[in-house]
Design an enzyme around this catalytic site. Structure first.
Site, PDB file in Angstrom:
ATOM      1  N   ASP A  47       0.831  -1.199   0.000  1.00 17.35           N
ATOM      2  CA  ASP A  47       0.000   0.000   0.000  1.00 17.35           C
ATOM      3  C   ASP A  47       0.868   1.253   0.000  1.00 17.35           C
ATOM      4  OD1 ASP A  47      -2.655   1.445   0.506  1.00 17.35           O
ATOM      5  OD2 ASP A  47      -1.500   2.034   2.274  1.00 17.35           O
ATOM      6  N   GLU A 119      -1.916  -5.426  -3.900  1.00 17.79           N
ATOM      7  CA  GLU A 119      -0.953  -4.675  -3.093  1.00 17.79           C
ATOM      8  C   GLU A 119       0.147  -5.589  -2.566  1.00 17.79           C
ATOM      9  OE1 GLU A 119      -3.511  -0.932  -1.312  1.00 17.79           O
ATOM     10  OE2 GLU A 119      -3.541  -2.831  -0.200  1.00 17.79           O
TER      11      GLU A 119
END
Length: 222
Positions: A47, A119
């Site tokens: 992220d 991610e």
């Protein structure tokens, strides 16, 4: 895994990183009774890597945009729905390691799980090969879908900036109408500049009505 490496365009030196990126918590808990063996830690790292690369790209690509608009464009690009689409394009769902219950309940196509996996794959690439290949992956699969700026315009901010070019001017928004049942409300807002009506907007929330009112005012002023 070989087929997935070909799809994402990166060959891992440590294939266990990719396997970890595809390990959902339901699988880790069921197989190892240890949530630390899931992809959640990789998701956390991915992220951050993703956010930084996207932020740099938008900063360099749109030098005329203010922070608020850049933030909204970044949010659109890294939101769950956008990442899930990328994961689907890469067929990550076919390679996910899920617990029995999650598999039965359709976890391979669940947006939240797919987005987390995307991610996690970014983080796995980053840890295996460094920043450059992770950035290449993001540019290839995420930044190729840069949203149109028009979809991210903050009309209230734009109106505020225009009005503030002249001293002594102020803006106010007034809710003038509300109708419909609770699940399908419609709000009417008017925007005033120095107590003079400048525009009107309708929306499914007060915030959307205010944005539409500001847009209407900008169209009239410009």
């Amino acid at each position: 895994m070989k087929r997935l490496e070909e799809t994402i365009g990166y060959q891992f030196r440590d294939i266990s990183l990719l396997e970890n990126a595809l390990s959902h918590s339901s699988y880790a808990n069921e197989r190892f009774h240890d949530s630390l063996k899931s992809n959640e830690r990789l998701e956390f790292l991915g992220d951050s890597v993703l956010g930084m690369v996207v932020a740099e790209h938008l900063y360099r690509t749109y030098p005329e945009c203010l922070e608020g608009e850049l933030s909204r464009m970044r949010a659109d690009m890294v939101c769950e729905a956008s990442l899930a689409k990328i994961a689907t394009k890469l067929s990550l769902g076919d390679h996910l390691l899920l617990g029995h219950g999650e598999t039965i309940s359709g976890g391979r196509s669940r947006a939240s799980i797919l987005a987390d996996a995307a991610e996690s794959v970014i983080a796995a690439i980053y840890l295996d090969g460094g920043f450059a290949p992770a950035k290449d992956f993001i540019h290839k699969f995420v930044l190729s879908a840069t949203p149109e700026k028009a979809q991210n315009v903050d009309y209230k901010t734009a109106l505020q900036e225009l009005v503030q070019q002249k001293k002594g001017q102020f803006i106010s928004y007034r809710l003038t109408g509300e109708s419909g049942p609770d699940h399908n409300k419609e709000f009417v807002v008017e925007v005033f500049i120095n107590d003079t009506l400048a525009g009107q907007g309708v929306g499914s929330s007060k915030k959307r009505a205010e944005q539409n009112a500001a847009k209407n005012a900008l169209q009239k002023l410009q």
